[in-house]
Design a protein around this motif. Structure first.
Motif, short mmCIF file in Angstrom:
data_model
loop_
_atom_site.label_atom_id
_atom_site.label_comp_id
_atom_site.label_asym_id
_atom_site.label_seq_id
_atom_site.Cartn_x
_atom_site.Cartn_y
_atom_site.Cartn_z
N MET A 54 0.82 -1.19 0.00
CA MET A 54 0.00 0.00 0.00
C MET A 54 0.87 1.26 0.00
SD MET A 54 -3.25 1.10 2.28
CE MET A 54 -2.87 -0.03 3.54
N ALA A 55 1.99 1.21 0.70
CA ALA A 55 2.83 2.39 0.78
C ALA A 55 3.28 2.83 -0.61
CB ALA A 55 4.02 2.16 1.68
N GLY A 56 3.42 1.89 -1.53
CA GLY A 56 3.89 2.22 -2.85
C GLY A 56 2.94 3.08 -3.65
N CYS A 57 1.65 3.12 -3.26
CA CYS A 57 0.71 3.94 -4.01
C CYS A 57 0.44 5.27 -3.32
CB CYS A 57 -0.60 3.20 -4.26
SG CYS A 57 -1.44 2.69 -2.76
N ASP A 58 1.13 5.53 -2.23
CA ASP A 58 0.97 6.82 -1.57
C ASP A 58 1.54 7.92 -2.47
OD1 ASP A 58 -0.05 5.49 0.54
OD2 ASP A 58 1.69 5.76 1.84
N THR A 59 0.96 9.09 -2.37
CA THR A 59 1.43 10.23 -3.13
C THR A 59 1.89 11.31 -2.18
OG1 THR A 59 -0.12 9.74 -4.89
CG2 THR A 59 0.73 11.97 -4.81
N ASP A 60 3.06 11.86 -2.46
CA ASP A 60 3.63 12.90 -1.61
C ASP A 60 2.72 14.12 -1.60
OD1 ASP A 60 5.22 14.56 -0.15
OD2 ASP A 60 6.78 14.75 -1.67
N VAL A 61 2.40 14.61 -0.43
CA VAL A 61 1.60 15.82 -0.32
C VAL A 61 2.44 16.96 0.25
CG1 VAL A 61 -0.63 14.68 -0.16
CG2 VAL A 61 0.64 15.15 1.92
N ARG A 115 -2.08 9.41 22.07
CA ARG A 115 -2.26 8.60 23.28
C ARG A 115 -0.92 8.05 23.71
NH1 ARG A 115 -5.73 3.26 24.61
NH2 ARG A 115 -5.52 3.53 26.83
N ASP A 116 -0.65 8.17 25.00
CA ASP A 116 0.61 7.67 25.55
C ASP A 116 1.80 8.20 24.76
OD1 ASP A 116 -0.89 6.25 27.41
OD2 ASP A 116 -0.94 4.45 26.15
N ARG A 117 1.75 9.47 24.41
CA ARG A 117 2.82 10.19 23.71
C ARG A 117 3.03 9.71 22.28
NH1 ARG A 117 7.39 10.24 28.25
NH2 ARG A 117 8.43 11.60 26.80
N GLU A 118 2.11 8.88 21.78
CA GLU A 118 2.18 8.43 20.39
C GLU A 118 1.13 9.19 19.58
OE1 GLU A 118 3.98 5.83 18.88
OE2 GLU A 118 5.18 5.56 20.69
N ILE A 119 1.48 9.46 18.32
CA ILE A 119 0.54 10.10 17.40
C ILE A 119 0.28 9.14 16.25
CG2 ILE A 119 0.30 11.95 15.68
CD1 ILE A 119 0.02 13.22 18.26
N ARG A 120 -1.00 8.93 15.95
CA ARG A 120 -1.36 8.07 14.82
C ARG A 120 -2.44 8.76 13.99
NH1 ARG A 120 1.79 3.90 15.88
NH2 ARG A 120 1.79 3.09 17.98
N GLY A 121 -2.44 8.44 12.70
CA GLY A 121 -3.44 9.02 11.82
C GLY A 121 -4.21 7.94 11.08
N TYR A 122 -5.49 8.19 10.87
CA TYR A 122 -6.35 7.27 10.12
C TYR A 122 -7.27 8.05 9.20
CZ TYR A 122 -4.83 4.11 13.78
OH TYR A 122 -4.05 3.40 14.64
N VAL A 123 -7.62 7.44 8.09
CA VAL A 123 -8.66 8.01 7.24
C VAL A 123 -9.98 7.90 8.02
CG1 VAL A 123 -9.94 7.78 5.08
CG2 VAL A 123 -7.47 7.39 5.11
N ASN A 124 -10.72 8.98 8.05
CA ASN A 124 -11.97 9.00 8.80
C ASN A 124 -13.09 8.38 7.96
OD1 ASN A 124 -14.01 9.50 10.58
ND2 ASN A 124 -14.03 11.72 10.30
N ARG A 125 -13.00 7.09 7.81
CA ARG A 125 -14.00 6.35 7.04
C ARG A 125 -14.12 4.96 7.65
NH1 ARG A 125 -12.41 5.82 1.04
NH2 ARG A 125 -12.76 8.06 1.12
N CYS A 126 -15.28 4.66 8.17
CA CYS A 126 -15.48 3.36 8.83
C CYS A 126 -15.43 2.24 7.80
CB CYS A 126 -16.82 3.37 9.55
SG CYS A 126 -17.15 1.83 10.43
N PRO A 127 -14.72 1.15 8.09
CA PRO A 127 -14.67 0.03 7.13
C PRO A 127 -15.98 -0.74 7.04
CG PRO A 127 -13.37 -0.46 9.09
CD PRO A 127 -13.82 0.97 9.22
N ASP A 148 -0.54 10.95 0.82
CA ASP A 148 -1.99 10.74 0.70
C ASP A 148 -2.25 9.25 0.50
OD1 ASP A 148 -4.63 10.59 0.03
OD2 ASP A 148 -4.56 12.14 -1.51
N PRO A 149 -2.85 8.58 1.48
CA PRO A 149 -3.07 7.14 1.35
C PRO A 149 -4.14 6.77 0.33
CG PRO A 149 -4.12 7.95 3.33
CD PRO A 149 -3.35 9.10 2.74
N LEU A 150 -4.90 7.75 -0.15
CA LEU A 150 -5.97 7.46 -1.10
C LEU A 150 -5.60 7.79 -2.53
CD1 LEU A 150 -9.05 8.80 0.91
CD2 LEU A 150 -8.06 6.50 0.88
#
Ligand code: FES
Length: 122
Positions: free
Chosen positions: A1-8, A43-55, A119-121
């Protein structure tokens, strides 16, 4: 999946102190793949990001702005049908889409600035 990411070109979303620990905020980003709705979880000093779209059915998770977390901030909750997702990897652990995952969004924290790095999409 990382291979289809586009630099933003590292779109800055906020300062790390703009998100409570634990806490979560939503951001809309004009990305190469179109408007990207992102959840940033701290959370617990970690930062994570997700697309806001429920699977489950593809809806955004929140009903009210920035209300993503359970009361104890242990999981992200989809307000549509109640799916619960681990904050650390976005895996659904309860609800109608158990075993599916929120799509991760690559983030960088540098000098206190939280940035989207691709951009993961796209
Ligand atoms: S759309 Fe999220 S649980 Fe159904």
């Amino acid at each position: 999946m990382a291979g289809c990411d586009t630099d933003v070109a590292a779109v800055t979303l906020c300062r790390i102190e703009d998100i409570a620990d634990p806490g979560a905020r939503g951001f809309e980003v004009d990305a190469p793949g179109g408007l990207l709705d992102v959840i940033v979880v701290r959370r617990d000093r970690e930062i994570r990001g997700y697309v806001n779209r429920c699977p489950h059915q593809g809806t955004p998770l929140e009903t009210f702005p920035d209300r993503f977390l359970s009361r104890d901030a242990s999981v992200l909750i989809c307000s549509t049908h109640g799916a619960r997702f681990r904050t650390e990897d976005g895996l659904c652990v309860e609800g109608p889409c158990v075993g599916k995952q929120l799509r991760p969004v690559p983030l960088n924290v540098d000098g206190g600035a939280v940035s989207l790095i691709s951009d993961p999409l796209a």
